[in-house]
Motif scaffolding. Structure first.
Motif, PDB file in Angstrom:
ATOM      1  N   THR A   1       0.804  -1.227   0.000  1.00 17.45           N
ATOM      2  CA  THR A   1       0.000   0.000   0.000  1.00 17.45           C
ATOM      3  C   THR A   1       0.838   1.277   0.000  1.00 17.45           C
ATOM      4  N   PRO A   2       1.837   1.425   0.894  1.00 15.83           N
ATOM      5  CA  PRO A   2       2.618   2.674   0.881  1.00 15.83           C
ATOM      6  C   PRO A   2       3.391   2.878  -0.425  1.00 15.83           C
TER       7      PRO A   2
ATOM      8  N   ALA B   1       0.862   3.870  -3.278  1.00 14.06           N
ATOM      9  CA  ALA B   1       0.399   5.248  -3.103  1.00 14.06           C
ATOM     10  C   ALA B   1       1.479   6.242  -3.532  1.00 14.06           C
ATOM     11  N   LEU B   2       2.716   5.970  -3.165  1.00 14.67           N
ATOM     12  CA  LEU B   2       3.812   6.869  -3.547  1.00 14.67           C
ATOM     13  C   LEU B   2       4.041   6.856  -5.055  1.00 14.67           C
TER      14      LEU B   2
ATOM     15  N   VAL C   1      10.728   4.204   0.698  1.00 15.81           N
ATOM     16  CA  VAL C   1       9.885   3.259   1.414  1.00 15.81           C
ATOM     17  C   VAL C   1      10.720   2.024   1.733  1.00 15.81           C
TER      18      VAL C   1
END
Length: 190
Positions: free
Chosen positions: A4-5, A8-9, A185
């Motif tokens: 998810t992170p 999104a990035l 990340v």
């Protein structure tokens, strides 16, 4: 593995850049870079993967070096990353491990996202060409054991190279360039 992170990035950077973006996935050998890269390509619309192993020099990657000298970052940047980001036609050559030479040229892929997974990728020579940097966050000793086990399972006994070359190269690269710290990340892969 929670993507998810990262997803999104990548979407945010795609909107901001207004051009194709490059996602660099790095980590120690055996940390799960290829698995993560494949999962990202599956989850991202209009994404393609480029195997970092296609940009290794077979002789130099088996020698001790403080900066992963066996990674052909200049060839990667010149032949693939710049043309891809600029949306310009170009050609590159993959290293053919089975043939012991570079393959014939092929076109730089066209897509919205290029995912590249490679050891020693977060180096000053190419870092500015990576729009998103993702670190496979695994303890170096765990990654080393996984890499050795993977090679043994494939019928390759590279234990000496893992312990005497690749492991020390990873430690030197970490000390010189702090790749984990420059990542946008970190994705744990326990």
């Amino acid at each position: 593995m929670d993507l998810t992170p990262v997803l999104a990035l990548v979407e945010r950077r795609r909107r901001e850049a207004g051009r194709p973006v490059v996602v660099g996935v790095s980590g120690h050998g055996g940390s799960g870079k290829s698995t993560l890269a494949r999962a990202l390509v599956e989850a991202l619309p209009d994404a393609v993967r480029l195997r970092g192993d296609d940009f290794l020099d077979p002789a130099r990657v088996h020698r001790r070096s403080a900066d992963w000298d066996g990674v052909e970052r200049d060839r990667l940047a010149t032949e693939v990353l710049r043309p891809f980001r600029d949306g310009t036609p170009g050609e590159f050559r993959r290293y053919a491990w089975d043939l012991g030479r570079l393959r014939d040229p092929e076109p730089v892929p066209r897509a919205d996202v290029l995912v590249v997974d490679l050891i020693g990728l977060f180096h000053p020579d190419v870092l500015a060409l990576l729009d998103v940097t993702v670190w496979c966050d695994v303890d170096p000793e765990v990654a080393l054991r996984r890499g050795m086990a993977r090679d043994r399972a494939a019928g390759n006994d590279h234990d000496r190279v893992w312990t005497q070359v690749w492991g020390p190269n990873e430690r030197d690269f970490d000390a010189a360039f702090a790749p984990r710290e420059v990542a946008d990340v970190r994705v744990p892969n326990p």
